[in-house]
Design a protein around this motif. Structure first.
Motif, PDB file in Angstrom:
ATOM      1  N   PHE A  36       9.499   4.100   4.239  1.00 52.62           N
ATOM      2  CA  PHE A  36       9.197   3.581   2.902  1.00 52.62           C
ATOM      3  C   PHE A  36       9.796   2.194   2.704  1.00 52.62           C
ATOM      4  O   PHE A  36       9.125   1.252   2.283  1.00 52.62           O
ATOM      5  CB  PHE A  36       9.691   4.533   1.804  1.00 52.62           C
ATOM      6  CG  PHE A  36       9.395   3.994   0.427  1.00 52.62           C
ATOM      7  CD1 PHE A  36      10.360   3.311  -0.285  1.00 52.62           C
ATOM      8  CD2 PHE A  36       8.122   4.082  -0.103  1.00 52.62           C
ATOM      9  CE1 PHE A  36      10.076   2.733  -1.519  1.00 52.62           C
ATOM     10  CE2 PHE A  36       7.820   3.512  -1.345  1.00 52.62           C
ATOM     11  CZ  PHE A  36       8.805   2.843  -2.055  1.00 52.62           C
ATOM     12  N   ASN A 187      13.533   7.354  -5.904  1.00 54.28           N
ATOM     13  CA  ASN A 187      12.830   7.996  -7.026  1.00 54.28           C
ATOM     14  C   ASN A 187      13.770   8.793  -7.911  1.00 54.28           C
ATOM     15  O   ASN A 187      13.685  10.031  -7.979  1.00 54.28           O
ATOM     16  CB  ASN A 187      11.736   8.926  -6.488  1.00 54.28           C
ATOM     17  CG  ASN A 187      10.582   8.169  -5.883  1.00 54.28           C
ATOM     18  OD1 ASN A 187      10.146   7.164  -6.433  1.00 54.28           O
ATOM     19  ND2 ASN A 187      10.110   8.629  -4.746  1.00 54.28           N
ATOM     20  N   VAL A 229       9.821   2.056  -7.727  1.00 55.75           N
ATOM     21  CA  VAL A 229       9.210   1.674  -6.460  1.00 55.75           C
ATOM     22  C   VAL A 229       8.015   2.580  -6.206  1.00 55.75           C
ATOM     23  O   VAL A 229       8.051   3.771  -6.538  1.00 55.75           O
ATOM     24  CB  VAL A 229      10.223   1.818  -5.296  1.00 55.75           C
ATOM     25  CG1 VAL A 229      11.370   0.835  -5.429  1.00 55.75           C
ATOM     26  CG2 VAL A 229      10.764   3.231  -5.191  1.00 55.75           C
ATOM     27  N   ASP A 230       6.951   2.029  -5.666  1.00 54.31           N
ATOM     28  CA  ASP A 230       5.762   2.860  -5.465  1.00 54.31           C
ATOM     29  C   ASP A 230       4.878   2.345  -4.342  1.00 54.31           C
ATOM     30  O   ASP A 230       4.426   1.204  -4.374  1.00 54.31           O
ATOM     31  CB  ASP A 230       4.950   2.922  -6.772  1.00 54.31           C
ATOM     32  CG  ASP A 230       3.828   3.947  -6.709  1.00 54.31           C
ATOM     33  OD1 ASP A 230       3.074   4.040  -7.697  1.00 54.31           O
ATOM     34  OD2 ASP A 230       3.715   4.644  -5.681  1.00 54.31           O
ATOM     35  N   SER A 231       4.676   3.140  -3.333  1.00 58.66           N
ATOM     36  CA  SER A 231       3.678   2.928  -2.295  1.00 58.66           C
ATOM     37  C   SER A 231       3.664   4.175  -1.425  1.00 58.66           C
ATOM     38  O   SER A 231       4.697   4.575  -0.893  1.00 58.66           O
ATOM     39  CB  SER A 231       3.996   1.702  -1.427  1.00 58.66           C
ATOM     40  OG  SER A 231       2.879   1.429  -0.583  1.00 58.66           O
ATOM     41  N   ILE A 232       2.529   4.800  -1.286  1.00 57.02           N
ATOM     42  CA  ILE A 232       2.443   6.047  -0.516  1.00 57.02           C
ATOM     43  C   ILE A 232       2.541   5.716   0.976  1.00 57.02           C
ATOM     44  O   ILE A 232       1.723   4.966   1.503  1.00 57.02           O
ATOM     45  CB  ILE A 232       1.164   6.809  -0.862  1.00 57.02           C
ATOM     46  CG1 ILE A 232       1.240   7.296  -2.315  1.00 57.02           C
ATOM     47  CG2 ILE A 232       0.941   7.974   0.094  1.00 57.02           C
ATOM     48  CD1 ILE A 232      -0.028   7.892  -2.868  1.00 57.02           C
ATOM     49  N   LYS A 295       5.849   6.808 -13.474  1.00 56.53           N
ATOM     50  CA  LYS A 295       5.578   7.000 -12.038  1.00 56.53           C
ATOM     51  C   LYS A 295       6.096   8.351 -11.539  1.00 56.53           C
ATOM     52  O   LYS A 295       5.395   9.084 -10.829  1.00 56.53           O
ATOM     53  CB  LYS A 295       6.217   5.853 -11.247  1.00 56.53           C
ATOM     54  CG  LYS A 295       5.776   5.824  -9.797  1.00 56.53           C
ATOM     55  CD  LYS A 295       6.845   6.319  -8.908  1.00 56.53           C
ATOM     56  CE  LYS A 295       6.372   6.455  -7.502  1.00 56.53           C
ATOM     57  NZ  LYS A 295       7.452   6.769  -6.564  1.00 56.53           N
ATOM     58  N   LEU A 299       2.900  10.531 -10.737  1.00 54.73           N
ATOM     59  CA  LEU A 299       2.641  10.524  -9.294  1.00 54.73           C
ATOM     60  C   LEU A 299       3.494  11.566  -8.583  1.00 54.73           C
ATOM     61  O   LEU A 299       2.983  12.479  -7.950  1.00 54.73           O
ATOM     62  CB  LEU A 299       2.892   9.148  -8.680  1.00 54.73           C
ATOM     63  CG  LEU A 299       2.464   8.991  -7.225  1.00 54.73           C
ATOM     64  CD1 LEU A 299       2.119   7.548  -6.885  1.00 54.73           C
ATOM     65  CD2 LEU A 299       3.489   9.507  -6.217  1.00 54.73           C
ATOM     66  N   ASN A 300       4.820  11.474  -8.708  1.00 57.83           N
ATOM     67  CA  ASN A 300       5.676  12.352  -7.902  1.00 57.83           C
ATOM     68  C   ASN A 300       5.612  13.817  -8.317  1.00 57.83           C
ATOM     69  O   ASN A 300       5.657  14.710  -7.457  1.00 57.83           O
ATOM     70  CB  ASN A 300       7.117  11.834  -7.924  1.00 57.83           C
ATOM     71  CG  ASN A 300       7.236  10.460  -7.295  1.00 57.83           C
ATOM     72  OD1 ASN A 300       7.445   9.468  -8.000  1.00 57.83           O
ATOM     73  ND2 ASN A 300       7.049  10.372  -5.993  1.00 57.83           N
ATOM     74  N   HIS A 303       2.456  15.217  -6.927  1.00 54.34           N
ATOM     75  CA  HIS A 303       2.641  15.228  -5.466  1.00 54.34           C
ATOM     76  C   HIS A 303       3.387  16.489  -5.034  1.00 54.34           C
ATOM     77  O   HIS A 303       2.974  17.200  -4.128  1.00 54.34           O
ATOM     78  CB  HIS A 303       3.460  13.990  -5.050  1.00 54.34           C
ATOM     79  CG  HIS A 303       2.770  13.084  -4.096  1.00 54.34           C
ATOM     80  ND1 HIS A 303       3.410  12.012  -3.509  1.00 54.34           N
ATOM     81  CD2 HIS A 303       1.499  13.070  -3.611  1.00 54.34           C
ATOM     82  CE1 HIS A 303       2.573  11.387  -2.705  1.00 54.34           C
ATOM     83  NE2 HIS A 303       1.407  12.015  -2.737  1.00 54.34           N
ATOM     84  N   HIS A 369      -1.316  11.970   4.659  1.00 53.32           N
ATOM     85  CA  HIS A 369       0.038  12.221   4.140  1.00 53.32           C
ATOM     86  C   HIS A 369       0.290  13.723   4.164  1.00 53.32           C
ATOM     87  O   HIS A 369      -0.357  14.483   3.453  1.00 53.32           O
ATOM     88  CB  HIS A 369       0.129  11.675   2.711  1.00 53.32           C
ATOM     89  CG  HIS A 369       1.539  11.444   2.247  1.00 53.32           C
ATOM     90  ND1 HIS A 369       1.826  11.062   0.954  1.00 53.32           N
ATOM     91  CD2 HIS A 369       2.732  11.547   2.880  1.00 53.32           C
ATOM     92  CE1 HIS A 369       3.142  10.914   0.830  1.00 53.32           C
ATOM     93  NE2 HIS A 369       3.708  11.211   1.968  1.00 53.32           N
ATOM     94  N   GLN A 373       5.854  16.859   4.460  1.00 51.52           N
ATOM     95  CA  GLN A 373       6.807  15.747   4.272  1.00 51.52           C
ATOM     96  C   GLN A 373       7.207  15.643   2.803  1.00 51.52           C
ATOM     97  O   GLN A 373       8.375  15.504   2.463  1.00 51.52           O
ATOM     98  CB  GLN A 373       6.177  14.448   4.750  1.00 51.52           C
ATOM     99  CG  GLN A 373       7.081  13.223   4.643  1.00 51.52           C
ATOM    100  CD  GLN A 373       6.332  11.910   4.941  1.00 51.52           C
ATOM    101  OE1 GLN A 373       5.213  11.899   5.439  1.00 51.52           O
ATOM    102  NE2 GLN A 373       6.964  10.786   4.605  1.00 51.52           N
ATOM    103  N   LYS A 381      14.374  16.841  -5.630  1.00 51.13           N
ATOM    104  CA  LYS A 381      13.213  16.156  -6.222  1.00 51.13           C
ATOM    105  C   LYS A 381      12.803  16.779  -7.559  1.00 51.13           C
ATOM    106  O   LYS A 381      12.437  16.081  -8.502  1.00 51.13           O
ATOM    107  CB  LYS A 381      12.035  16.187  -5.239  1.00 51.13           C
ATOM    108  CG  LYS A 381      12.230  15.307  -4.019  1.00 51.13           C
ATOM    109  CD  LYS A 381      11.060  15.367  -3.064  1.00 51.13           C
ATOM    110  CE  LYS A 381      11.254  14.457  -1.859  1.00 51.13           C
ATOM    111  NZ  LYS A 381      10.153  14.563  -0.870  1.00 51.13           N
ATOM    112  N   ARG A 385      11.553  15.119 -11.062  1.00 49.29           N
ATOM    113  CA  ARG A 385      10.106  15.053 -11.260  1.00 49.29           C
ATOM    114  C   ARG A 385       9.550  16.083 -12.251  1.00 49.29           C
ATOM    115  O   ARG A 385       8.689  15.778 -13.049  1.00 49.29           O
ATOM    116  CB  ARG A 385       9.409  15.292  -9.916  1.00 49.29           C
ATOM    117  CG  ARG A 385       9.782  14.300  -8.873  1.00 49.29           C
ATOM    118  CD  ARG A 385       9.248  14.678  -7.509  1.00 49.29           C
ATOM    119  NE  ARG A 385       9.681  13.683  -6.543  1.00 49.29           N
ATOM    120  CZ  ARG A 385       9.078  13.431  -5.406  1.00 49.29           C
ATOM    121  NH1 ARG A 385       8.012  14.112  -5.042  1.00 49.29           N
ATOM    122  NH2 ARG A 385       9.552  12.510  -4.587  1.00 49.29           N
TER     123      ARG A 385
END
Ligand code: CS2
Length: 505
Positions: A36, A187, A229-232, A295, A299-300, A303, A369, A373, A381, A385
């Motif tokens: 990442f 995150n 921060v964000d990018s898969i 985010k 997103l998370n 996910h 993805h 993982q 997490k 989240r």
């Protein structure tokens, strides 16, 4: 085929590493050189140096494993970054000058951190790397922290990142050097504030530093911006290594791949001397909180839900999970009916569109993805989240049925991993979590019957705090969801429609 390095990359090298380039020095130390970081902060810093120069090369430090160091150091820190869309775009990243391994190069790491030229420490050490308790404060009983607090001096090897950082700050204080700016890129909600509080708490409790009043006072000035921060970024695989070899004609031991989308939002409190991040797309703003919340929740949280429910259904990737009609409908319903209402508005951001764009990103066929993982470190997490959304919805009287289903699917996922371990032994996929021994021991006592299991899980006070355990709306929703999921684990029908129909409007 030649191995990638400064001498073989030629014209592929970023301008600042070309023979006529500035040959910039190290100005940043990064903790946690995972994929990442290499697709995100290292990418932005590479672009900033190419655009505006400056001594901002990075000394990357691994707190445990020597794998990245062994892969990148023979390549002079160079590696390829693939942005995976229909056509994958490849670029060479030169911002990393070296990779050190803290347990092997401790004094060298400290030398980098105490060098006058070093101004910033960025970090991606994952949620567990901060050693926080479930109230987000430094856990003084955490094994690594407890040991580091007793270290006899400031150069003895600390196990924790918080210990290492506090030592470096104290050594700089002793040398009359300015403090470093510490940037959490993980995150975590309020990541900068939590980091600052953790360092100050460590210093105030550490044998070596607790009596140094000047130092404790100086730490009140420590700059730790919050950031989103964000990018898969899926894990690297051989397919990627082959793609890079074919496209570049050079062998890269550890390239990185991610989606093209990349975002970094930073609290605008950095010192004047900074890399030209704002010239290459990094967003600076007074308040990052709303971006972080949006985010982490939009997103998370979905996910993690896809990771656990999808794994129970035997699905492997996010793309496949979004292609499963019931599962994708369920996670969309979770967001629409229970998560979106809990997200504070963000200036200039249409949250519904932002959420829709995130589902589009999940449906990107070029990004493989693995759910396994994403499923790592659930005990950490979920604290960031899902549980905060749950608390907000309980407080505001909104539905928690699908949130409870997401949490129940994590508990059943732990049982799945325990069952796989019993059946397959060493071949079984491991439960990757700092609390794995405790979680597997609890799973071993479970039967699948919610009346027996749910009280066992809720007794884990390092995960579920009293406010949740005593909340009947949550406990009954968790009980119901857990009971409905158990047959799936026992090989029963994997029909999720029962969860779709039960949702309160
Ligand atoms: C994922 C994140 O592994 C995970 O837990 O949810 O790594 C996610 O891909 C990133 O936060 C996206 O920016």
């Amino acid at each position: 085929m030649n191995r990638l390095s400064l001498s073989t990359a030629g014209a592929l090298l970023p301008v600042y590493l070309q023979p006529q380039g500035d040959n910039p020095q190290i100005g940043i130390v990064h903790l946690g050189p995972g994929a990442f970081f290499r697709g995100h902060q290292a990418f932005y810093t590479d672009a900033a140096m190419a655009k505006a120069g400056g001594d901002w090369r990075i000394c990357a430090v691994s707190m445990r494993s020597k794998d990245v160091a062994e892969a990148l150091n023979p390549q002079d820190g160079l590696y390829a970054l693939a942005q995976m869309e229909q056509d994958s775009h490849l670029s060479l990243i030169g911002s990393i000058a070296e990779v050190l391994v803290a347990p092997l190069d401790y004094l060298k790491v400290q030398a980098r951190l105490t060098a006058p030229s070093c101004k910033y420490v960025t970090m991606t050490i994952t949620e567990k790397g901060y050693c926080l308790n479930n109230s987000g404060e430094l856990d003084l009983t955490h094994a690594d922290i407890a040991a580091d607090l007793q270290l006899p001096d400031a150069v003895s090897q600390a196990k924790s990142a918080i210990g290492l950082l506090t030592q470096a700050l104290w050594l700089r204080h002793q040398a009359g050097l300015p403090l470093l700016t510490l940037m959490s890129c993980d995150n975590l909600t309020d990541n900068g504030h939590k980091l600052k509080a953790a360092v100050r708490c460590f210093a105030a409790n550490a044998t070596v530093f607790a009596k140094d009043v000047d130092f404790l006072l100086q730490l009140t000035e420590l700059i730790c911006p919050c950031s989103m921060v964000d990018s898969i970024t899926p894990a690297t695989d051989d397919a990627l290594r082959n793609l890079v070899a074919t496209r570049l004609g050079l062998q890269d031991a550890w390239p990185v791949k991610r989606e093209a989308f990349c975002q970094w939002v930073v609290e605008d409190i950095l010192p004047a001397d900074q890399p030209a991040w704002r010239d290459v797309g990094v967003v600076f703003t007074k308040d990052v909180t709303a971006f972080e919340k949006a985010k982490l929740r939009l997103l998370n949280a979905p996910h993690s839900t896809l990771a656990y429910l999808g794994s129970l259904l035997g699905i492997e990737t996010v793309f496949d999970a979004m292609a499963h009609p019931q599962l994708s409908q369920l996670v969309r319903q979770l967001v629409e009916s229970e998560i979106l209402p809990s997200v504070p508005l963000v200036d200039g951001l249409n949250l519904a569109q932002y959420s829709e764009d995130i589902f589009r990103r999940f449906e990107n066929p070029s990004v493989r993805h693995l759910l396994a993982q994403i499923a790592w470190d659930g005990s950490q997490k979920l604290q960031m989240r899902l549980l905060p959304v749950l608390r907000d919805n309980l407080a505001d009287g909104r539905s928690v049925q699908l949130l409870a289903l997401a949490i129940a699917s994590w508990l059943q996922f732990i049982r799945l991993r325990a069952a796989q371990a019993a059946e397959l032994g060493e071949q079984a996929p491991a439960l990757v979590d700092p609390l794995a021994p405790l979680l597997l021991a609890t799973a071993a006592q479970c039967t699948g019957d919610a009346r027996i299991d749910v009280p066992l899980w809720l007794a884990l006070d390092s995960i579920f705090s009293t406010d949740l355990v005593t909340h009947t709306a949550f406990v009954s929703a968790l009980w119901q969801a857990y009971q409905q999921l158990s047959p799936i684990l026992a090989g029963g029908p994997t029909d999720l429609s029962q969860f779709l129909s039960g949702v309160d409007a």
